[in-house]
Structure formats: structure tokens, C-alpha cells
Scaffold this motif. Structure first.
Motif, PDB file in Angstrom:
ATOM      1  N   GLN A   1       0.826  -1.205   0.000  1.00 26.19           N
ATOM      2  CA  GLN A   1       0.000   0.000   0.000  1.00 26.19           C
ATOM      3  C   GLN A   1       0.865   1.261   0.000  1.00 26.19           C
ATOM      4  O   GLN A   1       0.564   2.225  -0.702  1.00 26.19           O
ATOM      5  N   PHE A   2       1.932   1.234   0.794  1.00 26.25           N
ATOM      6  CA  PHE A   2       2.832   2.386   0.854  1.00 26.25           C
ATOM      7  C   PHE A   2       3.478   2.646  -0.513  1.00 26.25           C
ATOM      8  O   PHE A   2       3.503   3.783  -0.996  1.00 26.25           O
ATOM      9  N   ASN A   3       3.998   1.575  -1.140  1.00 22.56           N
ATOM     10  CA  ASN A   3       4.629   1.741  -2.456  1.00 22.56           C
ATOM     11  C   ASN A   3       3.624   2.218  -3.499  1.00 22.56           C
ATOM     12  O   ASN A   3       3.937   3.066  -4.341  1.00 22.56           O
ATOM     13  N   ARG A   4       2.405   1.660  -3.443  1.00 18.80           N
ATOM     14  CA  ARG A   4       1.394   2.032  -4.431  1.00 18.80           C
ATOM     15  C   ARG A   4       0.998   3.507  -4.284  1.00 18.80           C
ATOM     16  O   ARG A   4       0.894   4.233  -5.279  1.00 18.80           O
ATOM     17  N   LYS A   5       0.762   3.947  -3.049  1.00 18.53           N
ATOM     18  CA  LYS A   5       0.375   5.346  -2.826  1.00 18.53           C
ATOM     19  C   LYS A   5       1.497   6.301  -3.221  1.00 18.53           C
ATOM     20  O   LYS A   5       1.251   7.337  -3.860  1.00 18.53           O
ATOM     21  N   SER A   6       2.731   5.949  -2.855  1.00 19.18           N
ATOM     22  CA  SER A   6       3.870   6.810  -3.199  1.00 19.18           C
ATOM     23  C   SER A   6       4.039   6.903  -4.710  1.00 19.18           C
ATOM     24  O   SER A   6       4.267   7.988  -5.257  1.00 19.18           O
TER      25      SER A   6
ATOM     26  N   GLN B   1       8.274  19.265   0.463  1.00 15.62           N
ATOM     27  CA  GLN B   1       6.840  19.001   0.586  1.00 15.62           C
ATOM     28  C   GLN B   1       6.485  17.622   0.033  1.00 15.62           C
ATOM     29  O   GLN B   1       5.662  16.905   0.588  1.00 15.62           O
ATOM     30  N   ARG B   2       7.158  17.238  -1.069  1.00 14.02           N
ATOM     31  CA  ARG B   2       6.922  15.903  -1.624  1.00 14.02           C
ATOM     32  C   ARG B   2       7.350  14.834  -0.623  1.00 14.02           C
ATOM     33  O   ARG B   2       6.691  13.803  -0.453  1.00 14.02           O
ATOM     34  N   LEU B   3       8.504  15.044   0.007  1.00 10.27           N
ATOM     35  CA  LEU B   3       9.003  14.079   0.983  1.00 10.27           C
ATOM     36  C   LEU B   3       8.022  13.933   2.145  1.00 10.27           C
ATOM     37  O   LEU B   3       7.762  12.823   2.619  1.00 10.27           O
ATOM     38  N   LYS B   4       7.456  15.035   2.602  1.00 10.97           N
ATOM     39  CA  LYS B   4       6.480  14.988   3.696  1.00 10.97           C
ATOM     40  C   LYS B   4       5.245  14.190   3.293  1.00 10.97           C
ATOM     41  O   LYS B   4       4.708  13.408   4.083  1.00 10.97           O
ATOM     42  N   THR B   5       4.809  14.382   2.042  1.00 12.23           N
ATOM     43  CA  THR B   5       3.635  13.650   1.566  1.00 12.23           C
ATOM     44  C   THR B   5       3.911  12.151   1.538  1.00 12.23           C
ATOM     45  O   THR B   5       3.081  11.340   1.967  1.00 12.23           O
ATOM     46  N   ILE B   6       5.083  11.769   1.028  1.00 11.68           N
ATOM     47  CA  ILE B   6       5.447  10.344   0.964  1.00 11.68           C
ATOM     48  C   ILE B   6       5.523   9.751   2.365  1.00 11.68           C
ATOM     49  O   ILE B   6       5.022   8.649   2.623  1.00 11.68           O
ATOM     50  N   ALA B   7       6.130  10.496   3.316  1.00 14.68           N
ATOM     51  CA  ALA B   7       6.234  10.002   4.692  1.00 14.68           C
ATOM     52  C   ALA B   7       4.860   9.817   5.311  1.00 14.68           C
ATOM     53  O   ALA B   7       4.645   8.890   6.118  1.00 14.68           O
ATOM     54  N   SER B   8       3.905  10.666   4.933  1.00 16.63           N
ATOM     55  CA  SER B   8       2.565  10.555   5.513  1.00 16.63           C
ATOM     56  C   SER B   8       1.903   9.240   5.130  1.00 16.63           C
ATOM     57  O   SER B   8       1.059   8.729   5.858  1.00 16.63           O
TER      58      SER B   8
END
Length: 812
Positions: free
Chosen positions: A501-506, A625-632
Motif C-alpha cells: 500500500q505504501f509503495n502504491r500510494k507513493s 513538501q513531496r518528501l512529507k507527503t510520501i512520509a505521511s
């Protein structure tokens, strides 16, 4: 592995065509990569015929009309022929209607210049034989009329190139493959007889030639047989032996060496012959090599050995690298008269390690490292001795030596026919199960309770569990005969794993941001690891047995591989300059190397395309900001963790323009910002590259909390500005985090909607080691319009809290 059909027929009767045999071998589990036919291939409807009469063709000067006798069963045929090198009475190959010659040429009845022709008389090249191609092939010896041509020209052969799986070392020989085909076709195996070895009392005295064998490395070599043969005459091998070796791509050398190679490919037992003159003291010692000991092997290479390697040595020097290759100092020479024949069993893992360490793979090591049948050594020894006495003469001596002991083989597996049927999924009878197992040389005893105890032959070391026997039954029964059935798939309602799920969302997020996905190798070079990480990291992530020189370490980051992709796209002028990748990396966390789930992205702000309007590219803040989104997507709010500036010793990033987040307790690691300009320049990448990477321990990865809808306020907001004096090294994000906490506690009945930095100032009015950061705080209530009085009261409380409980001061 190459297997000769002509050679196979010595051990099992095979009348099937090569194509049929290839299909059978595939069903047995041995994939046939290709087949190569030499000599006359199997031909149907091509027989021996005799020219009885030859007349001139009425309408063609260069054609003759012949009456040809093809035997009593076929009779006489009228055939038109254009050759001129034959006469009445010659016997030649005749291709009858229905025959198909090499090259796909099909023979049928036809008319040539108006005269009927019921076949074709053939030249050598037309049937695949060697010889004069200027006319017909005139057969010597006057073979019987009507005899199939393959029974007359017997030098044809088909060689199969087989893929033998690592668990089947018993099939790395012609007898091994013959056993499989014999079981498939329900035929007997004809093992070569050994009947010319003299009895013990009739053997010659070899005193002075050889004295003893000592096993100092008995764990690596449990059994060693040395046989002494004196008075041999070294010379060329007989034709049959040379042809057999040549058929599978081996070069004949001399009668003794050829016998050792022949028996290895016949029985599967590697062996080696030493010149007895070169064995000092007449003693063989199987020992570990000395650290740094040097010897020259038969390939004329000087090998530096380690103490973990096993050598066959005499009193003074090593003679061979055990199980791999012999040495030049003891090879059989043209004037050799006395031999020591070695046949041994070596521990597979030892030979595997030595072969890889020396980068030396031979036919011997290939077999030893997969496992040779230890109970086959005596038969292989006798077979080799028999052939040496037959081809090189000599006498077998009484002082042959056996060192070590044969292991006791007692492998037995218990099954029941009901279990076989249940696991098979279809009905197979007890008799079919018994037949399959017995065809594979297994014996069966049945208890009163109906349990079958199956005794496994010693050459089948791969059979250990009941499920192994199930596979054997299905192989011999025929997987092509298994009845079809309805496929039933049970649907599952389980969610995908958090990692998926994490890989798919990222991936979906970055693709939506116009990034293109890359896939790079997990294994990287040591040079890259040292350059982008450190010498320590390169050592910690080094593989013990690397595949190649450029794939020696586990990767510590996704970014170096992605930069190579960026460089490739720039050099090809594709215009692609935004990339991302998901994968695994290996980093140090809490003092140990761990495997982490990772997502990385990068963008280069210099593209090869020319446009009429300048594009906007990534910068530090958009990358952050992109990094923060991925971490979320991993359930991590980076805004709650301290951020620091990347230090100079982190070679992948440009100091002063990059940020680092890491929290060992939370199990994540993140970097974002401008990538090292010197490193980018080294890779010949044009422009600046901004990127980010987020790594997280897989076991800590959890599905983030589902976002719930929160009603938004329909009433206007109210904002207040505040300028703070802070240390010059204080990150603005830390200021925002602190002010958000203070403001949240100071408000009652309404919310702090946001705290944003809108100005940073250094200079006149502010101390040299300080800077001014101005923040705007926005307040809003869900149910009403805020009054200035209540906002001012909250703002005053915030200012007091800043003065009393924070390291900041308020700028006047």
C-alpha cells in the motif's frame, strides 16, 4: 550437459526418433535446449537399391532412366537420374515416395521431361553423409537390398543439450539419463560389464611404485581409492572412444586420459590419473593446502591456494586441487608407463567453495559440488581399470589402496497409496504407484497397516520426503496424462500488505507529479558505495560471493542508480528529467545493518529541450513538501520531528542546501534537498539536481489512519503577526513547530488554523548570531465569527508564553 544418442543406446534400447526422445526427456524434467545431428540423420523410406538397367532419357541428353531393384518387399522402381558416376550393378541410396531428406526436401512420384520417376537415387550430401558430392553415393560392401540406409551408414548421431537441475547430479552421466529413459519406456538398463580385471591373486607386484594413502582431510574427503597399473603404453585411443568423446565436444588426448573422461561422462564419477614417477615417496596425502601455497594446474595457470582448500599431494608438493583440476607436475605424458588412478568422494560444499574462490569450473567440480554417489566409486574404478587395460595394456597391481569408508546408505521413506492419490488430486492405482517407484530402482515393503516403506537407491540423494516420491510417481506416470479439472480459486478479502500500500500510494502520487518510475539493480559496485556513502559502508555491505565486479555490495540508497538513469536520458536527449523509484536499501540503524523500504525521487533543473518560455523547476521547498507527503503514507508526520542541516561529510548532498530527518526509535531515515554538486559534475550531469529519499523499517510500517471528514468553518478567519529573534542556526520549521504548540494551548473555544513563516531577516537591529523570523498565525472558529477582543487576549497569552517558556525573544 551434452548427451549422445548413439552413446545412450549402449545402455538402453531406443527405437524412438530424436524428436520423440526430446519430448520424453522434457516430460521427465530435463529441458532440451537444442539437438544437433551429425552424419546421416534418421531417414524413413530411404533404402539400399541396385541399378539393374540404365537407358538414355528420350528428351534430355543429361538424364538417364534407370530400373532399380529395392528388394523383394519393395520391388523394382523406374527412376530418372541426372548423375553420371554410376553403372549397372552399383548399389546406391534410394529415397522412395514419402521420404523427407535433410533440408525438408520431400520425395514424391513425378514426371521429369515426360518420363515417370518413382523416387530419387541420392548423393552423399542429399542424405547428410560425408563423401564425394559430385554424383551418387556408391555403397561399399554390397549391403542387402531394401535395407534402411541408417542401418548401413551408422556414423550418424544426435546430441541433446540438456538442462539438468542442480538436485539431479545422478543424471550428469549417460547411464543416469539412460536410467530415466528406461523407466519412461519400461525397458531394462544394460550396465557395462567389467570382466577383464584379474583376481587379487593374479595381479602384478607393484612394489616400489606406490605405498600408501593418508586422509588428513577426512571430513572433506571421506573416501579415496587409488589403483596402481604398471606397464601401460600411452597412445591414441581407439576410434569408438574418440568418436564418443568428440560427439559431446571433448577433444581426445590419449588412451588413458580419454578413458577417465569417458567413464566420468558414462558413470558420473570424476577421476584422475597420475604418472607414478612424479609421486615422491610413493605416498598420496589428502590434506588442506598451506595458506598461500602455489601450484600450476593443467590449464597452465599458477594458482594461489588457501588453507580451506583441499589438495591431493605427495610428501613434498601438491599434485592436484582436489575435485577440481590436476597439476602439471604429475600429468600423464607420452612416455608414462606406470599410473596411479584416483577415484574419490569429496564433500560438495567444499568443492563448491574452492571452485568459486579459484574462478575455476571444470567437468569434475561441476559433478562433485552437486554430489557424487559415494557407493558408485568401486564400480567406476573397476570400469576405468577395465578400459585402461583394454586400450593401453598394462597390469593391475596388488598394492591398490582404499582410504576411508563407504557410508552406510539407509534412506527409506514411508508413504501410503491413499496419501499419493489425495495429493495427486486424481485416481492412480496401487499398481501404477508401485510400477513407477520400482522402475526408478526403488524397493518397497508393505506393513500390515498398509504403510509402504520405500528404499531409495544411493544415487538419489535428492529424495528425502514423501512429497519427493509423489513427484517421482507423477513423472513416470506422465504429467501429460493427468486429467483436467475445474480450477477453483477462493477469493480473499484481506487487504494488501502495508508495504504494498505504501509503495502504491507513493508511486501514484509521484506519477501524478509527472515523475517517471525507474528500476535499478539492488547490487552496486564498491567504488560507488565508497563515493556516495563511505568506506565503512562499503565494507559492511560487501557480498561474500559477488556475482560480478560491478555488483559487489548491497545498495545503501536508490539515488545513485537513478542518477545513472538521469545521465543516460540526458545523453540521449529524451527530455525526461523527473524520476522516482521504490525498492529496498540497506543502512545502519541503531548500530546494525538493516533492510529498509525506500522511496526516492529526483528532478534536474536543466533539460535538453529548447522552449519559448522558461519552465519552473523543483527547489528545496517543493522537494521537501513531496518528501512529507510520501512520509505521511507511512503514517509519519515529518513536521513533528526535528530537522537538521546535512553535514559536509554526507557526500551525496550539498551542505547548506539539504535537510536531514531521522528518528532511530521511530525506525525511519529521510534526506531532501540539493544533491552534491561535485558528485553531479563527476557524473557529467548538466544542471542542479534536487531529490529526496524516505526509508522506513518494514516491520514498523503501518497503514496510516483513515482520513476522516472534518466540517470546515463558514466563518472568516482572523490573523496576527509576530516577529521572533532566534539563534541563527535555528531551523524555521522548528520555530513553526514551537509556535504551533504555544498557540494551541493559548486558545479556548476556537482553533489555530495555521502558523506560517512569511519573513526572515538578518542585519541591522539584530545581533550577529541571531536572526528574525516573522510568523503569521491564523485563528478560526467553527461556529461563529471571532471577535477582536478574544483574539487579542489569546495573542497576548501567546506572547507571554514566548517570553517565559521559549528560547525566543519578541522583536520590537
Amino acid at each position: 550437459m551434452k548427451v549422445s544418442l548413439k552413446w545412450l543406446k549402449r545402455y538402453v534400447d531406443l527405437d524412438e526418433s530424436p524428436k520423440e526422445l526430446a519430448a520424453s526427456l522434457t516430460l521427465l524434467g530435463f529441458e532440451v535446449d537444442d539437438m544437433e545431428t551429425t552424419g546421416v540423420p534418421p531417414l524413413e523410406n530411404v533404402v539400399v537399391g541396385e541399378v539393374l538397367q540404365r537407358d538414355q532419357h528420350p528428351d534430355a541428353d543429361k538424364l538417364g532412366v534407370c530400373r532399380v531393384d529395392c528388394g523383394s518387399e519393395i520391388g523394382e522402381k523406374s527412376i530418372v537420374c541426372g548423375a553420371s558416376n554410376y553403372k549397372v550393378g552399383d548399389r546406391v541410396p534410394v529415397a522412395l515416395p514419402g521420404a523427407e531428406l535433410p533440408g525438408g526436401f520431400k520425395i514424391k512420384e513425378s514426371k521429369l521431361r515426360g518420363v515417370p520417376s518413382a523416387g530419387m537415387m541420392c548423393g552423399a550430401s542429399e542424405i547428410g553423409a560425408s563423401g564425394d558430392n559430385s554424383g551418387l553415393l556408391i555403397l561399399d560392401g554390397r549391403p542387402e537390398l531394401g535395407t534402411p540406409i541408417n542401418q548401413v551408414l551408422t556414423d550418424s548421431d544426435t546430441v541433446f543439450n540438456l538442462e539438468v537441475t542442480p538436485n539431479r547430479p545422478d543424471c550428469l552421466s549417460h547411464i543416469g539419463i539412460a536410467r530415466e529413459l528406461a523407466a519412461w519406456y519400461r525397458r531394462d538398463v544394460k550396465y557395462p560389464e567389467v570382466n577383464n580385471i584379474p583376481a587379487e591373486t593374479e595381479r602384478a607386484n607393484g612394489e616400489g611404485l606406490f605405498e600408501s594413502v593418508t586422509l588428513d582431510a577426512s571430513e572433506d574427503c571421506p573416501l579415496y581409492i587409488a589403483s596402481v597399473i604398471k606397464g601401460v603404453k600411452i597412445g591414441p585411443s581407439p576410434k569408438w572412444l574418440q568418436e564418443a568423446l568428440s560427439s559431446i565436444g571433448l577433444r581426445p588426448i590419449n588412451n588413458v586420459v580419454d578413458v577417465t573422461n569417458y567413464v566420468m561422462h558414462e558413470c558420473g564419477n570424476p577421476m584422475h590419473a597420475f604418472d607414478a614417477r612424479d609421486i615422491s615417496g610413493g605416498k598420496i596425502v589428502v590434506r588442506n593446502a598451506g595458506e598461500g601455497e602455489v601450484m600450476t594446474t593443467l590449464d597452465d595457470e599458477e594458482r594461489k591456494l588457501s588453507s580451506r582448500m583441499v589438495v591431493i599431494a605427495d610428501e613434498t608438493k601438491p599434485l592436484a586441487v582436489a575435485g577440481v583440476m590436476g597439476g602439471q607436475n604429475s600429468e600423464v605424458k607420452d612416455d608414462t608407463t606406470d599410473l596411479i588412478l584416483e577415484v574419490a568422494y569429496f564433500k560438495p560444499s567444499t568443492i563448491r567453495w574452492v571452485s568459486k574462490k579459484l574462478a575455476l569450473s571444470t567437468d569434475s567440480s561441476y559433478r562433485f559440488e552437486r554430489g557424487v554417489d559415494p557407493l558408485s566409486l568401486r564400480y567406476a574404478t573397476e570400469r576405468a581399470i577395465s578400459l585402461i587395460l583394454e586400450t593401453a595394456g598394462g597390469e593391475l597391481c596388488t598394492n591398490g589402496m582404499l582410504a576411508g569408508t563407504e557410508p552406510v546408505w539407509q534412506t527409506a521413506i514411508e508413504i501410503t497409496p491413499e496419501w499419493i492419490r489425495k495429493k495427486s488430486g486424481f485416481e492412480v492405482t496401487d499398481e501404477q504407484i508401485r510400477e513407477a517407484l520400482e522402475l526408478l530402482d526403488m524397493s518397497i515393503s508393505i506393513s500390515n497397516e498398509g504403510v509402504w516403506t520405500v528404499t531409495v537407491p544411493s544415487y538419489r540423494g535428492d529424495l528425502e520426503r514423501p512429497v519427493d516420491l509423489l513427484e517421482e510417481v507423477l513423472r513416470i506416470y506422465g504429467t501429460d496424462k493427468i486429467p483436467g479439472g475445474q480450477v477453483r480459486a477462493t477469493a480473499t478479502t484481506a487487504s494488501d500488505s502495508p508495504i504494498t500500500q505504501f509503495n502504491r500510494k507513493s508511486s501514484a502520487f509521484l506519477i501524478g507529479q509527472n515523475f517517471q518510475e525507474t528500476v535499478t539493480y539492488t547490487l552496486r559496485s564498491a567504488e560507488e558505495q565508497k563515493r556516495w556513502a563511505s568506506q565503512v559502508s562499503a565494507e559492511e555491505l560487501a557480498l561474500l560471493n559477488p556475482i560480478s565486479e560491478d555488483q559487489t555490495q548491497l545498495r545503501h540508497s536508490l539515488l545513485p542508480g537513478m542518477l545513472e538513469v538521469l545521465h543516460l536520458n540526458q545523453s540521449r536527449k529524451t527530455g525526461a528529467n523527473r524520476f522516482f523509484e521504490t525498492g529496498r536499501v540497506f543502512r545502519e540503524l541503531n548500530g546494525k545493518i538493516v533492510e529498509m523500504v525506500a522511496v526516492a525521487f529526483l528532478e534536474c533543473n536543466s533539460g535538453p529541450e529548447r522552449t519559448w518560455k522558461e519552465r519552473s523547476f523543483d527547489d528545496f521547498y517543493s522537494a521537501k513538501q513531496r518528501l512529507k507527503t510520501i512520509a505521511s503514507y507511512a503514517g509519519i508526520d515529518l513536521g513533528k520531528f526535528k530537522v537538521r542541516e546535512v553535514s559536509e561529510n554526507e557526500g551525496a548532498w550539498q551542505d547548506g542546501h539539504s535537510a536531514a530527518y531521522e528518528e532511530p526509535k521511530a525506525g525511519f531515515f529521510a534526506r531532501v534537498g540539493l544533491m552534491s554538486l561535485p558528485r553531479i559534475k563527476e557524473m557529467d550531469i548538466q544542471g542542479e539536481v534536487f531529490g529526496g529519499i524516505f526509508c522506513y523499517l518494514p516491520e514498523r510500517l503501518r497503514e496510516p489512519k483513515r482520513i476522516k471528514f472534518k466540517p470546515f468553518s463558514l466563518f472568516p478567519a482572523s490573523s496576527r503577526d509576530l516577529a521572533l529573534v532566534v539563534d541563527k542556526s535555528e531551523p524555521a520549521e522548528e520555530v513553526v513547530r514551537t509556535m504551533s504548540k504555544i498557540a494551541s494551548k493559548a486558545t479556548k473555544g476556537f482553533d489555530v488554523e495555521s502558523v506560517n513563516v512569511f519573513d526572515i531577516y538578518e542585519g541591522t537591529g539584530v545581533a550577529e548570531d541571531k536572526k528574525s523570523i516573522a510568523v503569521s498565525m491564523t485563528f478560526r472558529a467553527l461556529d461563529r465569527t471571532l471577535k477582536d477582543k478574544e483574539v487579542n487576549k489569546a495573542f497576548e497569552t501567546i506572547q507571554n508564553q514566548v517570553r517565559e517558556k521559549s528560547p525566543y525573544s519578541i522583536r520590537d
